[in-house]
Design a protein around this motif. Structure first.
Motif, mmCIF file in Angstrom:
data_model
loop_
_atom_site.group_PDB
_atom_site.id
_atom_site.type_symbol
_atom_site.label_atom_id
_atom_site.label_comp_id
_atom_site.label_asym_id
_atom_site.label_seq_id
_atom_site.Cartn_x
_atom_site.Cartn_y
_atom_site.Cartn_z
ATOM 1 N N ARG A 180 0.834 -1.209 0.000
ATOM 2 C CA ARG A 180 0.000 0.000 0.000
ATOM 3 C C ARG A 180 0.869 1.260 0.000
ATOM 4 O O ARG A 180 0.552 2.242 -0.684
ATOM 5 N N ARG A 181 1.945 1.232 0.749
ATOM 6 C CA ARG A 181 2.834 2.397 0.784
ATOM 7 C C ARG A 181 3.478 2.637 -0.585
ATOM 8 O O ARG A 181 3.677 3.790 -0.985
ATOM 9 N N VAL A 182 3.791 1.568 -1.289
ATOM 10 C CA VAL A 182 4.340 1.724 -2.636
ATOM 11 C C VAL A 182 3.313 2.376 -3.555
ATOM 12 O O VAL A 182 3.631 3.293 -4.323
ATOM 13 N N ALA A 183 2.070 1.916 -3.491
ATOM 14 C CA ALA A 183 1.021 2.502 -4.322
ATOM 15 C C ALA A 183 0.826 3.980 -3.995
ATOM 16 O O ALA A 183 0.664 4.823 -4.888
ATOM 17 N N GLN A 184 0.864 4.305 -2.718
ATOM 18 C CA GLN A 184 0.700 5.703 -2.318
ATOM 19 C C GLN A 184 1.867 6.564 -2.778
ATOM 20 O O GLN A 184 1.685 7.728 -3.141
ATOM 21 N N LEU A 185 3.061 5.987 -2.782
ATOM 22 C CA LEU A 185 4.221 6.728 -3.264
ATOM 23 C C LEU A 185 4.095 7.001 -4.759
ATOM 24 O O LEU A 185 4.408 8.116 -5.222
ATOM 25 N N GLY B 213 12.831 3.661 2.529
ATOM 26 C CA GLY B 213 12.604 4.743 1.572
ATOM 27 C C GLY B 213 13.561 4.795 0.404
ATOM 28 O O GLY B 213 13.448 5.671 -0.460
ATOM 29 N N SER B 214 14.496 3.859 0.345
ATOM 30 C CA SER B 214 15.500 3.912 -0.729
ATOM 31 C C SER B 214 14.942 3.533 -2.093
ATOM 32 O O SER B 214 15.617 3.705 -3.101
ATOM 33 N N CYS B 215 13.698 3.043 -2.134
ATOM 34 C CA CYS B 215 13.092 2.669 -3.423
ATOM 35 C C CYS B 215 12.564 3.874 -4.185
ATOM 36 O O CYS B 215 12.206 3.760 -5.357
#
Length: 202
Positions: free
Chosen positions: A16-21, A142-144
């Motif tokens: 979910r955090r990836v999608a939000q990013l 957060g390195s992604c």
């Protein structure tokens, strides 16, 4: 301009955090898959592994926008037991006849992303236009962010030829390193993959 929808499934919140990013970086609309029968604890983890082992499609809910109204759908999913997470398998299977071009973001502990990309290609009958693998550690620290930004820009600029392979701008592709193709035996067409040195994740 390419109209893009991000569809995610997340067990513990990492995907979910990836999608939000992606939403924050690209301004894309985001929708989420939910399970009718939520899982938790040790039994929930066992269900994850069984879903992967037997390629099961658990019952899901999806109340987001219709994918066919978009040019591209980005699927964000964890890897379970080196395979595509069951709820994302359910979504792709049910929507396969209405999905536009697809790009894939796999979130994993270490391995399995190529298996997920290949399975999605088999289900929809064509390879995803782009794919990227992120480790849970990259998401958590957060390195992604930089690599995901480049992936999103490549999706935005992908030139889709019919319903087959999309070709990203060479300069964008070069900025994230060499692409690795999915073998024809794994999918019906070749997908460009933004690789990552990356076991089951959430």
């Amino acid at each position: 301009m390419t109209k893009v929808l991000v569809v995610s499934y997340s067990y513990t919140g990492t995907s979910r955090r990836v999608a939000q990013l992606l939403r924050d970086q690209q301004g894309w609309e985001v929708a989420e898959i939910a399970e009718v029968r939520p899982r938790s604890g040790a039994f929930g983890n066992l269900r994850c592994l069984l879903d992967s082992r037997f390629r099961r499609c658990p019952e899901i809910r999806y109340d987001g926008p219709l994918p066919r109204h978009f040019d591209t759908v980005v699927l964000v999913s964890p890897i379970w037991g080196l395979q595509l997470a069951g709820p994302m398998r359910s979504f792709v299977t049910r929507r396969r006849d209405h999905l536009p071009d697809v790009a894939v973001v796999s979130v994993m502990g270490g391995r399995g992303a190529p298996n997920a990309v290949a399975e999605i290609g088999r289900i929809i009958g064509r390879a995803p236009i782009l794919s990227i693998a992120l480790t849970m550690q990259e998401v958590n620290d957060g390195s992604c962010a930089s690599r995901l930004q480049t992936f999103g820009t490549a999706v935005r600029h992908a030139r889709v030829q019919g319903r087959g392979i999309g070709r990203a701008d060479d300069q964008l592709v070069a900025s994230v390193g060499p692409m690795r193709a999915v073998q024809p035996s794994q999918a019906s067409a070749t997908a460009r993959n933004i690789p990552c040195t990356a076991s089951p994740s959430r």
